[in-house]
Design a protein around this motif. Structure first.
Motif, mmCIF file in Angstrom:
data_model
loop_
_atom_site.group_PDB
_atom_site.id
_atom_site.type_symbol
_atom_site.label_atom_id
_atom_site.label_comp_id
_atom_site.label_asym_id
_atom_site.label_seq_id
_atom_site.Cartn_x
_atom_site.Cartn_y
_atom_site.Cartn_z
ATOM 1 N N GLY A 133 -13.169 9.840 22.561
ATOM 2 C CA GLY A 133 -12.263 10.146 21.470
ATOM 3 C C GLY A 133 -12.251 9.047 20.430
ATOM 4 N N ASP A 134 -11.386 9.225 19.459
ATOM 5 C CA ASP A 134 -11.180 8.245 18.398
ATOM 6 C C ASP A 134 -9.666 8.125 18.221
ATOM 7 N N GLU A 135 -9.067 7.387 19.133
ATOM 8 C CA GLU A 135 -7.611 7.372 19.229
ATOM 9 C C GLU A 135 -6.941 6.903 17.946
ATOM 10 N N ASP A 136 -7.533 5.923 17.259
ATOM 11 C CA ASP A 136 -6.878 5.420 16.052
ATOM 12 C C ASP A 136 -7.350 6.128 14.782
ATOM 13 N N GLY A 137 -8.271 7.096 14.928
ATOM 14 C CA GLY A 137 -8.671 7.919 13.788
ATOM 15 C C GLY A 137 -9.402 7.188 12.690
ATOM 16 N N ASP A 138 -10.114 6.103 13.038
ATOM 17 C CA ASP A 138 -10.796 5.338 11.996
ATOM 18 C C ASP A 138 -12.254 5.732 11.812
ATOM 19 N N HIS B 44 -4.455 -4.989 -2.864
ATOM 20 C CA HIS B 44 -3.356 -4.037 -3.110
ATOM 21 C C HIS B 44 -3.582 -2.753 -2.307
ATOM 22 N N SER B 45 -4.839 -2.361 -2.100
ATOM 23 C CA SER B 45 -5.114 -1.197 -1.250
ATOM 24 C C SER B 45 -4.680 -1.463 0.184
ATOM 25 N N ALA B 46 -4.928 -2.680 0.662
ATOM 26 C CA ALA B 46 -4.475 -3.050 2.008
ATOM 27 C C ALA B 46 -2.949 -3.059 2.083
ATOM 28 N N ILE B 47 -2.307 -3.520 1.023
ATOM 29 C CA ILE B 47 -0.837 -3.512 0.984
ATOM 30 C C ILE B 47 -0.309 -2.085 1.109
ATOM 31 N N ALA B 48 -0.974 -1.144 0.432
ATOM 32 C CA ALA B 48 -0.534 0.256 0.497
ATOM 33 C C ALA B 48 -0.596 0.778 1.927
ATOM 34 N N VAL B 49 -1.636 0.393 2.667
ATOM 35 C CA VAL B 49 -1.741 0.805 4.074
ATOM 36 C C VAL B 49 -0.614 0.193 4.890
ATOM 37 N N LEU B 50 -0.323 -1.066 4.655
ATOM 38 C CA LEU B 50 0.745 -1.743 5.390
ATOM 39 C C LEU B 50 2.105 -1.138 5.059
ATOM 40 N N GLN B 51 2.309 -0.775 3.802
ATOM 41 C CA GLN B 51 3.578 -0.152 3.418
ATOM 42 C C GLN B 51 3.725 1.233 4.047
ATOM 43 N N ALA B 52 2.594 1.924 4.238
ATOM 44 C CA ALA B 52 2.635 3.254 4.855
ATOM 45 C C ALA B 52 2.794 3.184 6.365
ATOM 46 N N ASN B 53 2.611 1.987 6.940
ATOM 47 C CA ASN B 53 2.757 1.774 8.381
ATOM 48 C C ASN B 53 3.736 0.623 8.615
ATOM 49 N N PRO B 54 5.026 0.842 8.307
ATOM 50 C CA PRO B 54 5.994 -0.267 8.270
ATOM 51 C C PRO B 54 6.261 -0.929 9.616
ATOM 52 N N ASN B 55 5.907 -0.287 10.708
ATOM 53 C CA ASN B 55 6.195 -0.857 12.023
ATOM 54 C C ASN B 55 5.024 -1.658 12.605
ATOM 55 N N GLU C 171 -10.126 -10.684 8.651
ATOM 56 C CA GLU C 171 -9.827 -9.432 9.356
ATOM 57 C C GLU C 171 -8.328 -9.300 9.578
ATOM 58 N N LEU C 172 -7.872 -8.062 9.591
ATOM 59 C CA LEU C 172 -6.465 -7.751 9.870
ATOM 60 C C LEU C 172 -6.397 -7.077 11.229
ATOM 61 N N THR C 173 -5.783 -7.742 12.182
ATOM 62 C CA THR C 173 -5.740 -7.255 13.560
ATOM 63 C C THR C 173 -4.327 -6.865 13.932
ATOM 64 N N PRO C 174 -4.093 -5.588 14.278
ATOM 65 C CA PRO C 174 -2.737 -5.183 14.674
ATOM 66 C C PRO C 174 -2.294 -5.922 15.932
ATOM 67 N N LEU C 175 -1.034 -6.308 15.955
ATOM 68 C CA LEU C 175 -0.452 -6.977 17.118
ATOM 69 C C LEU C 175 0.307 -5.966 17.962
ATOM 70 N N LYS C 176 0.149 -6.068 19.239
ATOM 71 C CA LYS C 176 0.825 -5.134 20.151
ATOM 72 C C LYS C 176 2.326 -5.425 20.184
ATOM 73 N N PRO D 70 -4.289 0.745 11.903
ATOM 74 C CA PRO D 70 -3.379 1.739 11.324
ATOM 75 C C PRO D 70 -4.121 2.774 10.493
ATOM 76 N N ARG D 71 -3.531 3.938 10.376
ATOM 77 C CA ARG D 71 -4.133 5.015 9.603
ATOM 78 C C ARG D 71 -4.319 4.578 8.160
ATOM 79 N N GLY D 72 -5.489 4.891 7.629
ATOM 80 C CA GLY D 72 -5.791 4.566 6.243
ATOM 81 C C GLY D 72 -6.525 3.264 6.059
ATOM 82 N N ALA D 73 -6.649 2.452 7.124
ATOM 83 C CA ALA D 73 -7.336 1.168 7.002
ATOM 84 C C ALA D 73 -8.831 1.374 6.840
#
Length: 332
Positions: free
Chosen positions: A193-198, A245-256, A327-332, A211-214
């Motif tokens: 599968g592709d759990e994170d949809g990237d 700014h594109s990266a900021i938009a992704v972060l704003q769309a994934n506030p958590n 690189e931007l790495t999501p933290l658990k 996150p979605r959109g990255a």
């Protein structure tokens, strides 16, 4: 799936180098799955073929890397009818045919203006199969007649596509091409599968949970591709602001989502210098996100890894450029 690289005389010098590099990039993003794939490199009467077999990225990558300029005419119609037709046969499954060429079709004698014959050949392959056959053409160079031919080949079925190789310069564009060209033709194993949809399937995803959109690279890692700093500095170049700014938009769309900002360098310079530079550059990106995006500092953890975690070996200028990254790495 069949990849076709035009290695004929009209693709000499930089056109052939660009075509081969495009093929290597395309192979790198082909999806994992239980489908068959082959490769054809042609020029005149010459052929270099990798026979249809269960998808094996390593074999296709070696074939793409090692292919040489064959020269000769550009008998695209014959290649489509004879070579591509033999590889995909008349089966019922969906088939993807990727053609990388300048589009300047000739006959074996080298007479130009044979684009209509190449289009007719593609139509013949489509009509001779029970399953969907999708031609995805990629033009190297900007020859207008060649573009028209490749566009017409792509249009022989509703599932085809046409683009110029220059549009595939980013990891996100390559991943989108992979989705467009191959995923419809590749019956991916159900357990994959592709759990994170990237767009990078889980077994190949080195950075799950983006996150979605990255915009991810071929590894599935959220890399700020094209991010530029002033030379030997942590000051962000103005040309990189739009991308940030594109990266900021992704972060704003994934506030958590909390993010670790990872700075990396190549191996030039001392290890201590590279460590300090990577830390300062990561901190600069965090500062940009906070000031320009209004994001909380609590969402970020800026780190520098210097030269210690290269994405690829530091054995060429191109690879060293890849290793100079953030690189931007999501933290658990």
């Amino acid at each position: 799936a069949v990849n076709v690289l035009d290695s004929s005389g009209s693709m000499e010098d930089m056109l052939f180098a660009d075509g081969r590099a495009t093929l290597e990039s395309v192979v790198a993003v082909m999806p994992n799955g239980n489908y068959s794939a082959g490769q054809i490199h042609f020029g005149g009467f010459g052929r270099e073929s990798t026979a249809m077999a269960p998808f094996n990225r390593s074999n296709l990558a070696v074939s793409a890397k090692d292919t040489a300029w064959i020269e000769g005419s550009t008998p695209l119609a014959d290649v489509i009818t004879t070579d591509v037709g033999a590889m995909i046969g008349g089966g019922t499954g969906r088939a993807a045919v990727v053609v990388i060429s300048d589009g300047r079709a000739t006959d074996f004698a080298g007479r130009e203006g044979m684009g209509d014959g190449a289009v007719a050949a593609a139509q013949g392959v489509v009509s001779g199969r029970k399953g969907d056959t999708c031609f995805h053409t990629i033009q190297v160079g900007n020859d207008p007649a060649g573009a028209a031919t490749l566009q017409a080949i792509a249009n022989v079925s509703s599932c085809g596509s046409f683009r110029n190789a220059s549009t595939l310069s980013s990891a996100s564009a390559l991943q989108q091409f992979s989705r467009d060209a191959y995923l419809g033709a590749a019956p991916v194993v159900a357990v994959i599968g592709d759990e994170d949809g990237d767009g990078v399937l889980d077994p190949s995803d080195k950075c799950p949970g983006t996150p979605r959109g990255a915009d991810v690279d071929y590894r599935g890692c959220w890399t700020l591709e094209g991010l530029q700093f002033e030379t030997s500095s942590a000051k962000i170049d103005m040309r990189s602001h739009e991308m940030l700014h594109s990266a900021i938009a992704v972060l704003q769309a994934n506030p958590n989502v909390r993010i670790r900002i990872d700075g990396h360098t190549d191996s030039s310079g001392s290890e201590a210098y590279n460590q300090d530079l990577s830390e300062r550059r990561a901190a600069s990106v965090e500062e940009f996100f906070v000031k320009e995006g209004g994001l909380s500092t609590d969402r970020f953890d800026a780190n520098g890894f210097g030269e210690l975690r290269p994405a690829v070996p530091n054995d060429s200028p191109a690879n060293m450029a890849i290793n100079r990254r953030v690189e931007l790495t999501p933290l658990k």
